[in-house]
Design a protein around this motif. Structure first.
Motif, mmCIF file in Angstrom:
data_model
loop_
_atom_site.group_PDB
_atom_site.id
_atom_site.type_symbol
_atom_site.label_atom_id
_atom_site.label_comp_id
_atom_site.label_asym_id
_atom_site.label_seq_id
_atom_site.Cartn_x
_atom_site.Cartn_y
_atom_site.Cartn_z
ATOM 1 N N GLN A 49 53.254 43.023 17.055
ATOM 2 C CA GLN A 49 54.693 42.832 17.258
ATOM 3 C C GLN A 49 55.546 43.432 16.147
ATOM 4 O OE1 GLN A 49 55.670 38.691 17.654
ATOM 5 N NE2 GLN A 49 54.383 38.020 15.968
ATOM 6 N N PRO A 117 64.489 44.049 8.627
ATOM 7 C CA PRO A 117 64.082 44.772 9.844
ATOM 8 C C PRO A 117 63.500 43.869 10.933
ATOM 9 C CG PRO A 117 62.485 45.158 8.093
ATOM 10 C CD PRO A 117 63.624 44.397 7.475
ATOM 11 N N MET A 118 62.873 42.753 10.565
ATOM 12 C CA MET A 118 62.191 41.936 11.580
ATOM 13 C C MET A 118 63.093 40.868 12.177
ATOM 14 S SD MET A 118 59.225 43.151 12.060
ATOM 15 C CE MET A 118 59.923 44.766 11.811
ATOM 16 N N TRP A 119 63.708 40.064 11.336
ATOM 17 C CA TRP A 119 64.566 38.988 11.842
ATOM 18 C C TRP A 119 65.969 39.498 12.184
ATOM 19 C CZ3 TRP A 119 63.543 35.198 7.175
ATOM 20 C CH2 TRP A 119 62.214 34.765 7.239
ATOM 21 N N GLY A 120 66.379 40.514 11.413
ATOM 22 C CA GLY A 120 67.736 41.008 11.582
ATOM 23 C C GLY A 120 68.683 40.515 10.510
ATOM 24 N N TRP A 180 60.701 21.126 9.228
ATOM 25 C CA TRP A 180 62.014 21.440 9.778
ATOM 26 C C TRP A 180 61.944 22.662 10.687
ATOM 27 C CZ3 TRP A 180 61.741 20.707 4.254
ATOM 28 C CH2 TRP A 180 62.206 19.446 3.839
ATOM 29 N N ASN A 181 62.984 22.843 11.467
ATOM 30 C CA ASN A 181 63.139 24.089 12.209
ATOM 31 C C ASN A 181 63.578 25.156 11.227
ATOM 32 O OD1 ASN A 181 62.571 22.992 14.667
ATOM 33 N ND2 ASN A 181 64.696 22.542 15.175
ATOM 34 N N LEU A 183 63.779 29.564 10.332
ATOM 35 C CA LEU A 183 63.646 30.917 10.878
ATOM 36 C C LEU A 183 62.302 31.491 10.448
ATOM 37 C CD1 LEU A 183 64.979 33.209 12.443
ATOM 38 C CD2 LEU A 183 65.963 34.037 10.312
ATOM 39 N N MET C 35 69.244 19.567 7.237
ATOM 40 C CA MET C 35 68.252 20.607 7.008
ATOM 41 C C MET C 35 67.878 21.323 8.302
ATOM 42 S SD MET C 35 67.493 20.732 3.790
ATOM 43 C CE MET C 35 65.817 21.332 3.562
ATOM 44 N N VAL C 36 68.513 20.934 9.377
ATOM 45 C CA VAL C 36 68.203 21.558 10.654
ATOM 46 C C VAL C 36 68.780 22.962 10.682
ATOM 47 C CG1 VAL C 36 68.497 21.437 13.142
ATOM 48 C CG2 VAL C 36 68.214 19.349 11.825
ATOM 49 N N PHE C 37 67.906 23.933 10.812
ATOM 50 C CA PHE C 37 68.395 25.310 10.837
ATOM 51 C C PHE C 37 68.868 25.683 12.232
ATOM 52 C CE2 PHE C 37 67.814 29.947 11.037
ATOM 53 C CZ PHE C 37 68.711 30.286 10.049
ATOM 54 N N PHE C 38 68.169 25.170 13.237
ATOM 55 C CA PHE C 38 68.620 25.430 14.600
ATOM 56 C C PHE C 38 68.307 24.239 15.508
ATOM 57 C CE2 PHE C 38 64.369 27.406 14.380
ATOM 58 C CZ PHE C 38 63.724 26.735 15.407
ATOM 59 N N TYR C 39 69.010 24.171 16.613
ATOM 60 C CA TYR C 39 68.777 23.137 17.618
ATOM 61 C C TYR C 39 68.075 23.752 18.817
ATOM 62 C CZ TYR C 39 72.138 20.463 14.882
ATOM 63 O OH TYR C 39 72.777 19.811 13.866
ATOM 64 N N THR C 40 67.337 22.906 19.549
ATOM 65 C CA THR C 40 66.646 23.401 20.736
ATOM 66 C C THR C 40 67.563 23.259 21.947
ATOM 67 O OG1 THR C 40 65.729 21.222 21.185
ATOM 68 C CG2 THR C 40 64.415 22.671 19.803
ATOM 69 N N PRO C 95 68.098 42.607 16.765
ATOM 70 C CA PRO C 95 67.012 42.990 15.851
ATOM 71 C C PRO C 95 65.840 43.633 16.591
ATOM 72 C CG PRO C 95 67.162 40.599 16.052
ATOM 73 C CD PRO C 95 68.332 41.162 16.773
ATOM 74 N N ASP C 96 65.023 44.385 15.843
ATOM 75 C CA ASP C 96 63.907 45.132 16.445
ATOM 76 C C ASP C 96 62.970 44.232 17.240
ATOM 77 O OD1 ASP C 96 65.051 47.088 15.011
ATOM 78 O OD2 ASP C 96 63.273 47.663 13.850
ATOM 79 N N LEU C 97 62.783 43.027 16.764
ATOM 80 C CA LEU C 97 61.787 42.152 17.388
ATOM 81 C C LEU C 97 62.345 41.347 18.559
ATOM 82 C CD1 LEU C 97 59.513 40.710 14.592
ATOM 83 C CD2 LEU C 97 59.175 42.662 16.081
ATOM 84 N N LYS C 102 59.950 36.198 23.545
ATOM 85 C CA LYS C 102 59.716 36.042 22.104
ATOM 86 C C LYS C 102 60.755 35.095 21.503
ATOM 87 C CE LYS C 102 56.271 38.931 21.626
ATOM 88 N NZ LYS C 102 54.967 38.474 21.166
ATOM 89 N N GLU C 120 75.790 35.921 15.994
ATOM 90 C CA GLU C 120 74.663 36.551 15.310
ATOM 91 C C GLU C 120 73.387 36.180 16.062
ATOM 92 O OE1 GLU C 120 73.676 34.991 11.436
ATOM 93 O OE2 GLU C 120 73.126 36.974 10.700
ATOM 94 N N LEU C 122 69.221 36.436 15.682
ATOM 95 C CA LEU C 122 68.076 36.755 14.833
ATOM 96 C C LEU C 122 66.788 36.591 15.624
ATOM 97 C CD1 LEU C 122 69.147 34.743 11.655
ATOM 98 C CD2 LEU C 122 69.546 37.159 12.123
ATOM 99 N N ALA C 123 65.799 37.405 15.281
ATOM 100 C CA ALA C 123 64.498 37.272 15.938
ATOM 101 C C ALA C 123 63.640 36.340 15.105
ATOM 102 C CB ALA C 123 63.831 38.635 16.063
ATOM 103 N N LYS C 124 62.970 35.423 15.778
ATOM 104 C CA LYS C 124 62.022 34.546 15.077
ATOM 105 C C LYS C 124 60.645 34.901 15.601
ATOM 106 C CE LYS C 124 60.707 29.654 14.696
ATOM 107 N NZ LYS C 124 60.187 29.601 13.338
ATOM 108 N N HIS C 125 59.831 35.500 14.714
ATOM 109 C CA HIS C 125 58.494 35.875 15.191
ATOM 110 C C HIS C 125 57.507 34.783 14.812
ATOM 111 C CE1 HIS C 125 57.108 37.011 11.175
ATOM 112 N NE2 HIS C 125 58.273 37.590 10.995
#
Lengths: 251, 54, 153
Positions: A49, A117-120, A180-181, A183, C35-40, C95-97, C102, C120, C122-125
């Motif tokens: 990926q 480059p990956m996350w942006g 935690w959640n 990135l 501390m929650v970076f994102f919600y579902t 973003p590329d990913l 994904k 914004e 962002l890709a989370k791989h």
């Protein structure tokens, strides 16, 4: 076992011992780094990926691991120094801090170069990145605190307290991606589970980590020798050493 | 070998800047640290020898 | 038993460390919500998200949900956690990913029409690293093996 460990806990006996160990660790680090880079760039395949960008892992993860390991070892030495009033232990803690700070910086910057480059994005305030940044501040705080106090013994004690308080941050960094959640993705290598990496990728990363470890030992020993010379300048053993040095005996 | 040519290797699948910056910076930090420590040692030795000569 | 000064110091350090650890636990507990970076998407559905400010949604880009508008910049897609789905609109470079199926984290606000307007993306791989051939083989095996709807994490 009849080794007298306390014999080696005094600077005058440890100084020459450390001097003998440095080249061994330095060579080990160099050989492992060459092997690790060869595996990482020539043998490890591209990633499904992330393409070639994933190769940043070969410096990013070892640096991040070392940033945490060094902090724990540093706090351990500081604790021993505090409890036993052992000056060599405190010097070891002091010698490790700058190397730990450098690895933390490397982990942060290479992570940023990987994130873009990956996350942006270069940076996000998620729990993993934030706690690693706090680690950098802890290292810098330790260095600043130690150098701001003139009396070495008091500086050691203050530094040790800061180092010990900061230890709580290390498990927070490590488990942040679980608790935690974030990135930042989870750990690819976990206790009791198969690694989530192809074997050659994993091998390259582990060898690089070993190389960084050996490098850390070598530079920490180099630095602790400097600290010994600087701190014990007026003591008999350093004077003795200097007399030998002037006479051309290598130490 | 993973690479068809040296230029493909240096190009890193289009991520050359990020990959080489990362490795370059790491190498630079390590080399700098060792050089700084050698300087520090030389300075420490010089001072102790000055003291010993008195 | 005589307690030596040295032992006493060890004990004191131990107690000190325990206290600091406890304090940190309490602080972390208190800050847990921050501390929650994102919600579902499920949390969005239940309304467990900040109402006045923007926030982030994290999940998977739903398969076959990605549509590009004619201007070439605006994209529509849906974020799912397999239970709930949130439609998203975003104008900008991805973003590329960024790919269907994904991980993705989008920052923005829920509009009046229920569509999440992202500022914004962002890709989370994930934490898996393998050569493309291996990924391909894995995918084939999965397609043949099961018809489960559970998405690989």
């Amino acid at each position: 076992m009849n080794i007298n460990w306390f014999k080696y806990s005094s600077p005058q006996t440890f100084y020459p011992l450390a001097g003998k160990m440095i080249p061994w660790f330095a060579w080990l680090a160099a050989i492992l780094a060459v092997a690790g880079l060869y595996i990482g760039f020539a043998i490890a395949p591209t990633d499904f990926q992330q393409g070639e960008a994933y190769r940043i892992i070969f410096v990013h993860v070892p640096a991040a691991w070392m940033s945490m390991v060094i902090y724990i070892v540093m706090a351990g030495w500081a604790a021993i120094g505090l409890a036993l009033n052992a000056r060599l232990s405190a010097m070891m803690a002091q010698a490790l801090a700058p190397t730990g700070a450098i690895f933390t910086l490397i982990a942060l910057v290479t992570g940023s170069l990987w994130g873009k480059p990956m996350w942006g994005t270069w940076w996000v305030w998620d729990a993993r990145l934030t706690s690693e940044l706090i680690l950098l501040f802890l290292y810098l705080g330790f260095i600043a605190l130690q150098s701001s106090i003139d009396d070495p013994r008091r500086a050691d004690r203050a530094g040790a307290l800061l180092a010990l308080v900061g230890v709580v941050n290390v498990p927070i960094i490590y488990f942040s991606v679980k608790w935690w959640n974030t990135l930042h993705q989870g750990s690819s290598i976990n206790m009791g589970a198969a690694p989530k990496m192809a074997a050659t990728m994993l091998l390259g990363m582990l060898i690089m980590a070993l190389a960084f470890w050996m490098y850390t030992v070598a530079v920490a020993l180099m630095r602790v020798r400097c600290i010994m010379l600087e701190r014990e300048r007026t003591s008999d053993w350093v004077k003795e050493l200097s007399v030998q040095g002037i006479a051309g005996v290598k130490s | 070998m993973q690479w068809e040519s040296w230029s493909a290797f240096f190009n890193m699948g289009g991520y050359a800047f990020y990959v080489w910056f990362s490795f370059g910076l790491t190498a630079l930090c390590m080399v700098w640290e060792v050089i700084a420590l050698r300087k520090r040692r030389a300075e420490a030795l010089r001072l102790t020898q000055l003291l010993a000569q008195d | 038993m005589v307690i030596k000064a040295r032992h006493k110091r060890f004990i004191l350090i131990g107690i000190g460390l325990a206290l600091v650890g406890l304090a940190a636990m309490l602080i972390l507990n208190a800050f847990q919500s921050n501390m929650v970076f994102f919600y579902t998407p499920t949390q969005v559905d239940k309304g467990e998200v900040p109402h006045n400010t923007g926030f982030r949604i994290g999940g998977m880009v739903l398969e076959n949900s990605l549509k590009r508008q004619d201007d070439g910049l605006t994209v529509h897609f849906s974020i799912t956690d397999t239970a709930k789905t949130v439609p998203v609109v975003y104008k900008g470079v991805l973003p590329d990913l960024f790919k269907e199926g994904k991980g993705v984290v989008a920052q923005g606000k829920v509009g009046p029409d229920g569509i999440f307007m992202a500022s914004e993306v962002l890709a989370k791989h994930d934490e898996n690293y393998m050569p493309p051939e291996a990924a391909e083989a894995l995918k084939r095996a999965q397609e043949q093996g099961s018809t489960s709807l559970v998405m690989p994490k």
